[in-house]
Write an enzyme that holds these catalytic residues in place. Sequence first.
Site: not given
Ligand code: XMP
Length: 179
Positions: A103, A159
């Site tokens: 993300d 989740d």
């Molecule tokens: P970053 O922002 O550090 O985050 O790249 C990565 C982690 O954020 C969670 N994540 C999500 N979890 N639906 C989810 O259930 C989503 O749309 C989502 N986007 C980010 C996920 O745990 C990932 O490893």
Amino acid sequence: MLHPDIKEVLYSEEEISAVVKDLGAQLTKEYEGKNPLVIGVLKGAVMFMTDLSRAMNCDLELDFMDVSSYGAGMESSGDVKILKDLDTTVDGRDLLIVEDIIDTGRTLSYLIEIFKYRKAKSIKVVTLMDKKERRVVDLEADYIGINVPNEFVVGYGLDFNEKYRNLPYIGILKTEVYE
Ligand code: XMP
Ligand code: MG
């Protein structure tokens, strides 16, 4: 039967399975003759990791790391904490980090820094999903399954407040569920 909280299925079980098999075939080539340490980032990557590792036809070892950057909310804070560390020594190893979704990229860039500091021989990243639009740090995965739109997705390990991880598909939540 579709879960009543799901607005739309983005990727079906069959579509996910095809993507995972394809990634597994690519990674089989990448790690031919090697013994990579495959690192799953808990908990979201668990379903993907178990399927992906079975699609990799090479010797490998599995380990897990749990980091928190999210809390109960929906946005990564950048304040990453190690909740569970690896059991394995990273020094001199070929590492494959397995993520469910990238993300902002903050979690992953933190992990990569740690593993570089611990003297990994090589570090590659495979992610099932990539939400490129949301990236705040300069980071690219080596292997990407699916490019996803900027929507909060759940299922197949992902989740919302610990729910929906067991859905066999990836779907978009109805807005009334989290608003
Ligand atoms: P970053 O922002 O550090 O985050 O790249 C990565 C982690 O954020 C969670 N994540 C999500 N979890 N639906 C989810 O259930 C989503 O749309 C989502 N986007 C980010 C996920 O745990 C990932 O490893
Ligand atoms: Mg995760």
